[in-house]
Enzyme design. Structure first.
Site, mmCIF file in Angstrom:
data_model
loop_
_atom_site.group_PDB
_atom_site.id
_atom_site.type_symbol
_atom_site.label_atom_id
_atom_site.label_comp_id
_atom_site.label_asym_id
_atom_site.label_seq_id
_atom_site.Cartn_x
_atom_site.Cartn_y
_atom_site.Cartn_z
ATOM 1 N N LYS A 124 0.894 -1.167 0.000
ATOM 2 C CA LYS A 124 0.000 0.000 0.000
ATOM 3 C C LYS A 124 0.932 1.216 0.000
ATOM 4 O O LYS A 124 1.463 1.606 1.022
ATOM 5 C CB LYS A 124 -0.883 -0.014 1.242
ATOM 6 C CG LYS A 124 -2.196 0.764 1.110
ATOM 7 C CD LYS A 124 -2.084 2.213 0.689
ATOM 8 C CE LYS A 124 -1.703 3.137 1.816
ATOM 9 N NZ LYS A 124 -1.449 4.536 1.362
ATOM 10 N N GLU B 197 9.723 1.671 10.812
ATOM 11 C CA GLU B 197 10.836 2.602 10.562
ATOM 12 C C GLU B 197 10.235 3.996 10.600
ATOM 13 O O GLU B 197 9.501 4.374 9.686
ATOM 14 C CB GLU B 197 11.466 2.348 9.191
ATOM 15 C CG GLU B 197 12.325 1.115 9.106
ATOM 16 C CD GLU B 197 13.439 1.111 10.128
ATOM 17 O OE1 GLU B 197 13.870 2.186 10.574
ATOM 18 O OE2 GLU B 197 13.870 0.012 10.498
ATOM 19 N N CYS C 48 14.395 10.484 6.016
ATOM 20 C CA CYS C 48 14.346 10.214 7.460
ATOM 21 C C CYS C 48 15.743 10.294 8.063
ATOM 22 O O CYS C 48 15.891 10.455 9.268
ATOM 23 C CB CYS C 48 13.674 8.885 7.752
ATOM 24 S SG CYS C 48 14.243 7.564 6.729
ATOM 25 N N GLU D 234 11.062 16.247 14.278
ATOM 26 C CA GLU D 234 11.367 16.036 12.862
ATOM 27 C C GLU D 234 10.601 17.055 12.016
ATOM 28 O O GLU D 234 9.383 17.182 12.151
ATOM 29 C CB GLU D 234 10.966 14.620 12.451
ATOM 30 C CG GLU D 234 11.369 14.291 11.039
ATOM 31 C CD GLU D 234 11.120 12.835 10.675
ATOM 32 O OE1 GLU D 234 10.012 12.349 10.908
ATOM 33 O OE2 GLU D 234 12.061 12.200 10.147
HETATM 34 P P1 ADP Z 1 4.182 10.729 6.017
HETATM 35 O O1 ADP Z 1 3.525 11.052 4.727
HETATM 36 O O2 ADP Z 1 4.424 11.891 6.905
HETATM 37 O O3 ADP Z 1 5.308 9.769 5.919
HETATM 38 P P2 ADP Z 1 2.366 8.768 7.169
HETATM 39 O O4 ADP Z 1 3.153 8.114 8.195
HETATM 40 O O5 ADP Z 1 0.978 9.147 7.522
HETATM 41 O O6 ADP Z 1 3.004 10.108 6.780
HETATM 42 O O7 ADP Z 1 2.332 7.918 5.832
HETATM 43 C C1 ADP Z 1 3.099 6.803 5.512
HETATM 44 C C2 ADP Z 1 2.201 5.726 4.943
HETATM 45 O O8 ADP Z 1 1.279 5.314 5.939
HETATM 46 C C3 ADP Z 1 1.349 6.144 3.745
HETATM 47 O O9 ADP Z 1 1.311 5.067 2.821
HETATM 48 C C4 ADP Z 1 -0.011 6.368 4.364
HETATM 49 O O10 ADP Z 1 -1.075 6.194 3.443
HETATM 50 C C5 ADP Z 1 -0.041 5.284 5.422
HETATM 51 N N1 ADP Z 1 -0.979 5.514 6.535
HETATM 52 C C6 ADP Z 1 -1.377 6.689 7.066
HETATM 53 N N2 ADP Z 1 -2.230 6.486 8.087
HETATM 54 C C7 ADP Z 1 -2.400 5.154 8.216
HETATM 55 C C8 ADP Z 1 -3.168 4.308 9.091
HETATM 56 N N3 ADP Z 1 -3.939 4.805 10.045
HETATM 57 N N4 ADP Z 1 -3.084 2.974 8.939
HETATM 58 C C9 ADP Z 1 -2.292 2.446 7.982
HETATM 59 N N5 ADP Z 1 -1.561 3.182 7.128
HETATM 60 C C10 ADP Z 1 -1.599 4.516 7.230
#
Ligand code: ADP
Length: 521
Positions: free
Chosen positions: A202, A277, A311, A412
């Site tokens: 995903k 990570e 990161c 961050e």
């Molecule tokens: P950033 O864009 O700051 O790295 P996120 O950590 O929100 O932010 O996003 C990283 C990944 O996690 C993306 O693929 C996002 O769609 C997914 N994501 C965001 N929220 C959730 C959630 N509640 N459960 C599972 N996956 C998520």
């Protein structure tokens, strides 16, 4: 094999989910826009309802499926079915397919890099590096395919054989960010596949095209249908559905600490294996005996490459007081000279931030830094000028008079912002570096071997560079961090194979009688 596709064409990165070897729409038919960060300032993503430019137009790369639980469920069913045969394919044969993935990625490296630069805004030179990392990763795990395995060990009893073997977990869910849109999926997918798992990716909402292109390349290299799947959509919907699906054995996540904690909680409730990570607040220490030219080059590259959206980016610079003024002056001059622009232009050194939200987040931290009493020495605002006004460009930014307790020194930011501090003694520098809740990457520039080894021992970080910047990990070494950067797992190298496999200890007793361990010895 010559590249057959152009990254401008929809078939290069199908704007669909990849499920069971087929390209499919979301079951609801809904889509979201994939926005080009160079040309889209002020453009609100319209989701399935609004208008967008045609695919390949200036501001939209295309529309991708807004998947729901039903699509994730279809992918889990396909991946579970494929697992039944993939797990039995001999590891060297799985490795041979990974080798073909490496070759296929290499054949399309340039087009993939161009798509990446357009989609998420890293410069072409860095985008090529991103694809190269995926190639290296595929080759690494292809190489492991003939040697990875368990141990044979002596039994404490006579006529008894003892060994441990690795077994795959099943369907592995992988949730990835946009900043390394091909490298990170490859770090997660290739070792998982080598171990005999099947995968559902995903990808981030800001880099779906790279994920689709990655899936297509894997299919073209002979990864069987259902072994690698891609489901696009929102984290809170498609990502959460993957995390919560009982048919998914493990989740590997890279992203923000906030989201990581939600995922870990949800996995914890199901006792699901989970590798995180998360964030970093990395620092470079410069000692007074360092090669200052080298340290300067490292600091500029570490702080401003990918516009600070790594990161492992150098978001703190900790300078020995004896060289502070000299070094700072040169650091500011070098940052000022960096050329912002279209990432597809070979002369560009810094591209845009990925989206409007990221731009606002960075601006917010500039306000916080000023309110906290730090001095803004460079940048601190959206970049303006020819070719910049329509994109999410932000000027390289340097803060001084920063104290370790300020939020800009602890949190961050994920943008081209560097907080500069000074120190007198090396233990003071180490304690500043260690003084955050994160512990990903760290760096020290010095010519003193004793100082280097002491730093190596004392720095609380998963990665330490001596005389190198905080960025630049290689795929055959473990990657990850301590404290709130993760939850104890490592990606890459041989270390990740333990995440993607289950140990089975096998005892073969050929004595023909009952032998009791710890009793009949
Ligand atoms: P950033 O864009 O700051 O790295 P996120 O950590 O929100 O932010 O996003 C990283 C990944 O996690 C993306 O693929 C996002 O769609 C997914 N994501 C965001 N929220 C959730 C959630 N509640 N459960 C599972 N996956 C998520």
């Amino acid at each position: 094999m010559a590249a057959k596709f152009s990254s401008d064409s929809p078939s290069f990165a199908p704007r669909l989910n990849l499920i069971g070897g087929e390209w499919r729409k979301a079951s609801t038919g809904k889509t979201f826009d994939d926005i080009n960060p160079v040309r889209s300032a002020g453009f609100q993503p319209a989701g399935s309802l609004g208008l967008t430019g045609p695919a390949g137009s200036q501001r939209s790369i295309g529309r991708f499926p807004l998947s729901t639980e039903a699509d994730v469920d279809a992918a889990v069913r396909a991946a579970s079915e494929a697992f039944k045969t993939w797990r039995k394919v001999p590891a060297p044969q799985r490795g041979a397919i990974l080798r073909r993935c490496a070759d296929a990625l290499a054949a399309e490296k340039e087009e993939l890099a161009r798509l990446m630069a357009r989609e998420m805004g890293k410069t072409l030179i860095e985008a090529r590096g991103d694809v190269q990392e995926a190639i290296d990763c595929a080759n690494l795990y292809a190489g492991f395919s003939r040697t990875f395995g368990g141990q044979t060990l002596p039994s404490e009893l006579p006529d008894k054989f003892a060994m441990s073997v690795r077994k795959p977990l099943g369907v592995c869910g992988q949730i990835t960010p946009w900043n390394f849109p091909i490298a990170i999926p490859s770090w997660k997918a290739f070792p998982a596949l080598l171990c005999g798992n099947t995968v559902i990716l995903k990808p981030a909402e800001d880099s779906p095209a790279c994920a689709s292109a990655f899936g297509r390349v894997l299919m073209s290299a002979g990864v069987p249908a259902g072994v690698f799947n891609v489901v696009h959509g929102e984290g809170e919907v498609a990502g959460a559905a993957l995390v919560n699906h009982p048919g998914v054995a493990a989740i590997s996540f890279t992203g923000s600490s906030e989201t990581g904690k939600i995922i870990a909680e949800n996995c914890g409730r199901q006792l699901k294996r989970c590798s995180l990570e998360l964030g970093g607040k990395n620092a470079q220490i410069v000692m007074d005996d360092a090669d200052l030219n080298l340290a300067l080059e490292g600091a500029v590259w570490g702080a401003f490459a990918t516009a600070g959206q790594r990161c492992t980016a150098t978001s703190r610079l900790i300078l020995h007081e004896k060289i502070y003024d000299r070094f700072l002056r040169r650091f500011i001059d070098a940052a000022k000279a960096l050329r912002l622009g279209d990432p597809l232009d070979a002369k560009t050194q810094i591209g845009p931030l990925v989206n409007a939200a990221q731009l606002e987040r960075v601006e917010n931290y500039i306000r916080i830094g000023i309110e906290e009493g730090a001095t803004l020495r460079l940048g601190g605002r959206r970049a303006r000028g020819r070719g910049l006004n329509a994109g999410h460009f932000f000027e390289p930014t340097i803060f001084t008079d920063v104290t370790p307790s300020m939020r800009i020194a602890r949190e961050e930011i994920f943008g081209p912002v560097c907080a500069v501090m000074s120190f007198k003694r090396v233990d003071e520098a180490v304690s500043i570096l260690n003084g955050t809740r994160y512990g990903l990457s760290s760096s020290i520039y010095t010519r003193d071997v004793n100082a280097a080894f002491r730093a190596m021992r004392e720095l609380e970080a998963g990665i330490t560079y001596i005389n190198g910047p905080t960025i630049g990990a290689e795929v055959h070494l473990p990657f990850g961090g301590v404290k709130e950067t993760g939850n104890g797992h490592r990606e890459a190298g041989a270390a990740v194979l333990d995440f993607y496999s289950e140990w089975q200890s096998v005892y073969v007793d050929y004595s023909g009688k009952l032998q009791r361990a710890q009793i009949d010895t």
